[in-house]
Design an enzyme around this catalytic site. Structure first.
Site, mmCIF file in Angstrom:
data_model
loop_
_atom_site.group_PDB
_atom_site.id
_atom_site.type_symbol
_atom_site.label_atom_id
_atom_site.label_comp_id
_atom_site.label_asym_id
_atom_site.label_seq_id
_atom_site.Cartn_x
_atom_site.Cartn_y
_atom_site.Cartn_z
ATOM 1 N N ALA A 178 -23.690 15.987 61.891
ATOM 2 C CA ALA A 178 -24.109 16.632 60.650
ATOM 3 C C ALA A 178 -23.810 18.120 60.678
ATOM 4 C CB ALA A 178 -25.606 16.412 60.419
ATOM 5 N N SER A 179 -23.653 18.712 59.485
ATOM 6 C CA SER A 179 -23.498 20.146 59.291
ATOM 7 C C SER A 179 -22.280 20.660 60.066
ATOM 8 C CB SER A 179 -24.797 20.860 59.702
ATOM 9 O OG SER A 179 -24.789 22.211 59.308
ATOM 10 N N ASN A 180 -22.461 21.632 60.957
ATOM 11 C CA ASN A 180 -21.324 22.087 61.756
ATOM 12 C C ASN A 180 -20.781 20.974 62.633
ATOM 13 O OD1 ASN A 180 -21.279 24.646 60.714
ATOM 14 N ND2 ASN A 180 -22.295 25.625 62.442
#
Length: 727
Positions: A311-313
């Site tokens: 998730a995300s980065n």
């Protein structure tokens, strides 16, 4: 699927070049299980616990929960240390698992923990009364490029349930700036429940906290030591001489360097290749564990299912890994709320309900530094107003409203806003954000996201990281330190520092590092209390925000004049930042790999127009109609599931995490049995409602599953080269 052609000897040759080479005495062609280049093992530990045992020592821990189980992960209080000022590596690991798990998910029962997801929920979705401990072995290692400064930490977890006859690896790079256990609650939990080996990596980020005052650092195992004593086991140490450190500390006492910002490596450029390196190390570990003298390289990319998910980065890292994977190491990709770093906004478009999007396709540095200027003012707009006080509406906290009002006035005085009243100025600020890629769904998120410090933290960190600028540079008169209640830099608390591996998330979020504006009138102050020299008032450091914006654009935001050798910031600094940004942009070429992106429509930190929507459109232009990318957008979902227990978040938003798990399940079914991937679609959810801090419990009906046959009104498709998203 792993096909027979993938298992062929010819197909395996590129893999052998990476992890196993042909060699031996007398011209033997026996394969050798060779450690991937640049990898240094730091040992293997058995974590055998099957029942909750507190996790104080390794023999009382498991792979997923550190020995504290579902109950411990859900508890508000973290596990205690025998000696809080001198935690052991085992205690730090346990507590890092606790904090990283909770840092990604909503750990509240009302939010779905223990029913919709959690250690006690099986891979098939069955809710049990078990604590969910998963015994197995963990192999810790680090990857370096020969400089001694890269230091990517990896942990390969092999559960006792791993089946050598059906091998699988799940690769989980950490989200945000988190350490090696940053994806334990996403890719880690999903993979371990499936009996897969899990390859976790910090991808060159992590909790590398260098206290420049006493010259202490985190080691790879989380414990702390002086930079000299840590040596090659240091997670991170600023690349400065002793004389430079002493001079800097004399001028700026109590300052801290953090790895993601100050490594001078621009770690993001390697997130994809670091993720691939973790996958290769996992194959090495499996061969070391299960190989035989007759068959030392039992597992390779040709016979082992490899899914990269995070998730995300971490979502950005798995997409970049797919783009960089020329050897077919990865079979499938799942990215949740990824930062996609678009190289252009040309050649494709985005339409929502038939209306073209106003702004899209901008890089993280671009929209973060822009948002950091305008969000505190925009939060005062009528369309951003909220009834909650001091919960979801963080700008309403005592003193914050006055400073946000001053930010509006300062921007207007510099010609960067229109309007003569706060109402007019804040409405104009909100309109500017909408034109830059945010949408109406984000209006009421600006207060919370900016008030919690996301804008000032990211604007201080990322340009410095991209430019490979030194901690000594104090770029834009900004440094990092622990601060007291009045915003003054102080020595970091010794206990917090000792436990930082388990407490911190790798950013300057106050545990213990906070952005400090050294040019604040009257002396250095934290971002929240800084007084700008040009305005003479407390306005959250407008001058610093303008400087950070100039680093990205190369021009003075007020005059429009190009930066020079003597401007602040300098042209050289901006040129370095822009060069670093160019290093991290995506190609949009997933090389035909099946990929699922899931993203919350209400994500104000990583807005969909600048990220997942833009990437999906760009990928279609790059790979054509045959692309295997599917895009799932979820209404009423935002970036931080961990914020969902907060008042106002609980009533308005649903968790995105169940959709990550569903996407992983769908990818598994596709790769294992050939099941069709779902069409791109909008999933319409129902918020919990109720009163802040007292929202009713989330039900499964409120978070309907991703559909194999979505209704026509929910389908995401294309109108020419424009991504067409339903309203």
């Amino acid at each position: 699927m792993k096909t027979s052609s993938r298992k062929s000897a010819a197909r395996a040759l590129p893999v052998l070049a990476l992890g196993a080479v042909l060699g031996g005495c007398g011209g033997s062609d026996t394969a050798v299980n060779e450690l991937p280049a640049g990898v240094t093992p730091h040992g293997m530990t058995v974590y055998p616990a099957t029942t909750v045992a507190g996790g104080a020592t390794a023999d009382k821990q498991d792979l997923l929960t550190g020995g504290i189980g579902k109950t411990g992960l859900g508890a508000a209080a973290a596990p205690t240390y025998a000696d809080p000022a001198n935690p052991t590596a085992a205690e730090l690991r346990r507590n890092a698992l606790y904090s990283n798990y909770r840092g990604i998910l909503d750990p509240s029962a009302a939010g779905g923990y223990g029913t919709l997801y959690g250690p006690n929920v099986t891979a098939s979705g069955q809710v049990t009364t078990a604590e969910g401990l998963i015994p197995g072995r963990e192999y810790l290692a680090s990857l370096d490029d020969g400089s001694g400064r890269k230091r990517v930490v990896m942990a390969v977890q092999v559960p006792d349930s791993f089946d050598p006859a059906n091998p699988c690896v799940v690769v989980g790079p950490s989200s945000g700036s988190r350490g090696v256990y940053g994806a334990i609650g996403t890719a880690g939990e999903w993979g371990l429940k499936r009996g897969c080996a899990v390859a976790l990596t910090d991808a060159g980020k992590g909790v590398g906290l260098h206290d420049l005052g006493d010259d202490t650092v985190n080691k790879v195992d989380g414990t702390r030591a002086t930079r000299t004593a840590a040596g090659a086991l240091a997670q991170f140490a600023a690349n400065i001489t002793e004389a430079a450190r002493a001079a800097y500390v004399a001028a700026f006492p109590n300052r801290l360097a953090i790895k993601h910002a100050h490594s001078q490596q621009n770690p993001e450029k390697d997130w994809g290749t670091d993720t691939l390196a973790a996958a290769r190390y996992a194959l090495y570990v499996l061969n070391d564990r299960y190989g035989t003298p007759e068959n030392p390289v039992r597992f390779d990319a040709g016979n082992t299912l490899v899914i990269a998910g995070s998730a995300s980065n971490g979502g950005a890292a798995v997409l970049r890994a797919a783009e960089a994977d020329t050897s077919g190491l990865i079979d499938g990709v799942v990215a949740s709320e990824p930062v996609t770093q678009m190289p252009t906004s040309s050649g494709y478009g985005i339409q929502v309900g038939g209306t073209p999007a106003a702004g899209y396709g901008k890089t993280l540095a671009d929209f973060v530094t822009y948002g950091n200027l305008y969000q505190p003012c925009a939060a005062l707009a009528a369309d951003a107003a909220m009834s909650e006080v001091s919960t979801f509406n963080y700008i309403s906290v005592a003193g914050m409203t006055a400073r946000a009002t001053a930010r509006c006035a300062g921007l207007a005085a510099k010609g960067l806003l229109t309007g003569s009243t706060v109402a007019e100025q804040s409405a104009n600020a909100l309109a500017r954000l909408r034109a830059f890629g945010w949408t109406a769904e984000h209006d009421r998120m600006h207060s919370a996201h900016w008030g919690l410090g996301n804008g000032p933290i990211l604007a201080a960190m990322y340009p410095v990281a991209y430019g490979r600028l030194s901690v000594l540079d104090n770029v834009c008169s900004t440094s990092f330190a622990a601060v007291d209640a009045t915003g003054n830099p102080v020595a970091a608390n010794a206990v917090v520092k000792a436990q930082s591996f388990a407490l911190a998330n790798g950013t300057a979020n106050g545990v213990p590092a906070t952005p400090v504006y050294d040019n604040s009138v009257g002396g250095a102050k934290s971002w929240a209390l800084a007084v700008s020299p040009s305005t003479g008032v407390a306005d959250f450091g407008l001058d610093n925000a303008l400087c950070q914006r100039a680093l990205v654009t190369g021009a003075d935001p007020v005059s429009g004049a190009a930066l020079t050798a003597t401007s602040v910031p300098t042209k050289a600094q901006s040129d370095a930042v822009k060069a670093g940004i160019a290093e991290v942009t995506v190609t949009g070429n997933l090389r035909g790999k099946p990929t699922i992106i899931v993203h919350g429509r209400s994500d104000a930190l990583v807005p969909v127009n600048n990220n997942s929507r833009a990437y999906t459109a760009f990928n279609r232009v790059t790979e054509g109609a045959g692309t295997k990318l599917r895009y799932i957008e979820v209404t009423n979902a935002q970036h931080f599931d961990t914020f969902l227990p907060f008042g106002g978040f609980d009533t308005r938003f649903v968790p995105l995490h169940p959709y990550f798990n569903q996407a992983m399940d769908l990818m598994w079914a596709h790769l294992k049995s050939g099941a069709a991937l779902p069409p791109s679609q909008l999933v319409r959810t129902t918020p919990r409602g109720g009163s802040p801090l007292a929202a009713p419990a989330l039900t499964a009906a409120q978070v309907p599953p991703i559909s194999a046959t979505p209704a026509a009104a929910d389908q995401i498709g294309f109108n020419g080269t424009a991504l067409a998203v339903p309203q």
